[in-house]
Design an enzyme around this catalytic site. Structure first.
Site, PDB file in Angstrom:
ATOM      1  CG  ASP A  41      -8.689 -17.863 -21.936  1.00  0.00           C
ATOM      2  OD1 ASP A  41      -8.183 -17.324 -20.936  1.00  0.00           O
ATOM      3  OD2 ASP A  41      -8.558 -17.417 -23.085  1.00  0.00           O
ATOM      4  CG  HIS A  42      -4.533 -19.060 -22.166  1.00  0.00           C
ATOM      5  ND1 HIS A  42      -4.002 -19.000 -23.434  1.00  0.00           N
ATOM      6  CD2 HIS A  42      -5.468 -18.072 -22.102  1.00  0.00           C
ATOM      7  CE1 HIS A  42      -4.575 -18.011 -24.094  1.00  0.00           C
ATOM      8  NE2 HIS A  42      -5.468 -17.429 -23.308  1.00  0.00           N
ATOM      9  CG  HIS A  65      -5.737 -14.790 -18.126  1.00  0.00           C
ATOM     10  ND1 HIS A  65      -5.564 -13.796 -19.061  1.00  0.00           N
ATOM     11  CD2 HIS A  65      -5.746 -14.177 -16.907  1.00  0.00           C
ATOM     12  CE1 HIS A  65      -5.469 -12.625 -18.430  1.00  0.00           C
ATOM     13  NE2 HIS A  65      -5.567 -12.830 -17.139  1.00  0.00           N
ATOM     14  CG  ASP A  79      -4.390 -14.413 -24.440  1.00  0.00           C
ATOM     15  OD1 ASP A  79      -4.355 -15.150 -25.439  1.00  0.00           O
ATOM     16  OD2 ASP A  79      -5.258 -14.520 -23.545  1.00  0.00           O
ATOM     17  CG  HIS A 114      -2.846 -10.625 -21.517  1.00  0.00           C
ATOM     18  ND1 HIS A 114      -4.050 -10.075 -21.884  1.00  0.00           N
ATOM     19  CD2 HIS A 114      -3.111 -11.918 -21.212  1.00  0.00           C
ATOM     20  CE1 HIS A 114      -5.003 -10.999 -21.790  1.00  0.00           C
ATOM     21  NE2 HIS A 114      -4.462 -12.116 -21.382  1.00  0.00           N
ATOM     22  CG  HIS A 134      -1.502 -15.885 -20.076  1.00  0.00           C
ATOM     23  ND1 HIS A 134      -1.607 -16.442 -21.337  1.00  0.00           N
ATOM     24  CD2 HIS A 134      -2.675 -15.216 -19.875  1.00  0.00           C
ATOM     25  CE1 HIS A 134      -2.774 -16.116 -21.864  1.00  0.00           C
ATOM     26  NE2 HIS A 134      -3.438 -15.381 -21.000  1.00  0.00           N
ATOM     27  CG  HIS A 170      -7.838 -15.673 -27.751  1.00  0.00           C
ATOM     28  ND1 HIS A 170      -8.972 -16.233 -27.216  1.00  0.00           N
ATOM     29  CD2 HIS A 170      -6.977 -15.487 -26.717  1.00  0.00           C
ATOM     30  CE1 HIS A 170      -8.821 -16.373 -25.906  1.00  0.00           C
ATOM     31  NE2 HIS A 170      -7.608 -15.922 -25.580  1.00  0.00           N
TER      32      HIS A 170
HETATM   33 FE    FE Z   1      -6.873 -15.880 -23.512  1.00  0.00          FE
HETATM   34 ZN    ZN Z   2      -5.271 -14.173 -21.293  1.00  0.00          ZN
END
Ligand code: FE
Ligand code: ZN
Length: 256
Positions: free
Chosen positions: A61-62, A59, A134, A115, A57, A172
């Site tokens: 942090d990805h 986001h 996530d 998410h 996805h 995570h």
């Molecule tokens: Fe994440």
């Molecule tokens: Zn995420």
């Protein structure tokens, strides 16, 4: 055809990086791109050359390292076609339900909205290997940011329907916190009690609690157990719909 080799490592504050390597062809993919330096170090350590980034996805942090990894390695960025406008540097968009050919292995992009709307899980059926980003965590699930509880519940149900011995990697390391919450929902579940003890021991030694398996999550993850009679009784929701039970557990987790 050899099995894919997998290397998992920690990065950022609590993200996992995962590399998958096809030894027959010598190609390597990073599942998501959370951290440029950590991914390059992992590649160095294994002596692997990055060929692809497969994304769950959009986001930050990805996807943060997408462009840097593309520049350094010429890596091909692969993501959900329907979310391509939000994925930096995307080269190949895969439609949900379709496969991406990673060497001789087929990666199925499974639609898992909730998410985010464009979230996918990446599934190698021939390897019994699943990357849930996530959407599903060990003993937990992602926050419902963009979709509805109904979508998230359906996404988790689709993943839970995969074979019990499917090996699951997640985005995570949230397992210890998730364990504390799970015990407030399903404290009499002996499989959960046993697993929580194992998780505490692993984290005390700073070891990862992942990968997990679909079978293990089905027996211990409260978000996959919304039809369980004891859980429903505890929530006073004996006759509620599965979606409503899911939404209530998610609401409690958001406030936990
Ligand atoms: Fe994440
Ligand atoms: Zn995420």
């Amino acid at each position: 055809m050899s099995a894919l080799e997998i290397y998992q490592f920690n990065c950022r504050s609590d993200n996992f990086g995962v590399l998958i390597h096809d030894p027959d062809i010598g190609i390597t993919a990073s599942i998501d791109a959370p951290d440029e330096n950590a991914i390059n170090e992992a590649l160095d350590q294994k002596g692997w050359t990055l060929s692809h980034v497969l994304l769950t996805h959009h986001h930050f942090d990805h996807v943060e390292a997408n462009i840097a990894l593309k520049q350094k390695w010429g890596a091909i960025i692969v993501g959900n076609q329907a979310d391509q406008d939000r994925i930096p540097g995307i080269d190949i968009g895969v439609a949900c339900g379709q496969h991406f050919d990673f060497g001789t292995h087929k990666a199925k992009f499974i639609d898992t909205p909730g998410h985010t709307i464009g979230h996918v899980a990446i599934y190698f059926a021939d390897q019994k290997l699943l990357f849930t980003g996530d959407t599903m965590f060990a003993l937990g699930c992602g926050r419902v940011f963009e979709g509805t509880a109904e979508q998230m519940h359906k996404s988790l149900s689709v993943l839970a329907a995969l074979p019990d011995d499917t090996v699951v990697y997640c985005g995570h390391e949230y397992t210890l916190a998730n364990a504390g919450f799970a015990m407030t929902i399903d404290p009499e579940n002996s499989a959960l009690v046993e697993r929580v003890a194992q998780i505490k021991a692993l984290r005390a030694d700073k070891l990862p609690t992942l990968p997990t398996s679909i079978g293990q999550e089905k027996s211990t993850n409260p978000f996959l157990r919304v039809d369980d009679a004891r859980i429903r009784q505890r929530l006073n929701m004996e006759n509620a719909s599965d979606v409503d039970v899911f939404a209530e557990i998610r609401r409690r987790k958001d406030e936990f």
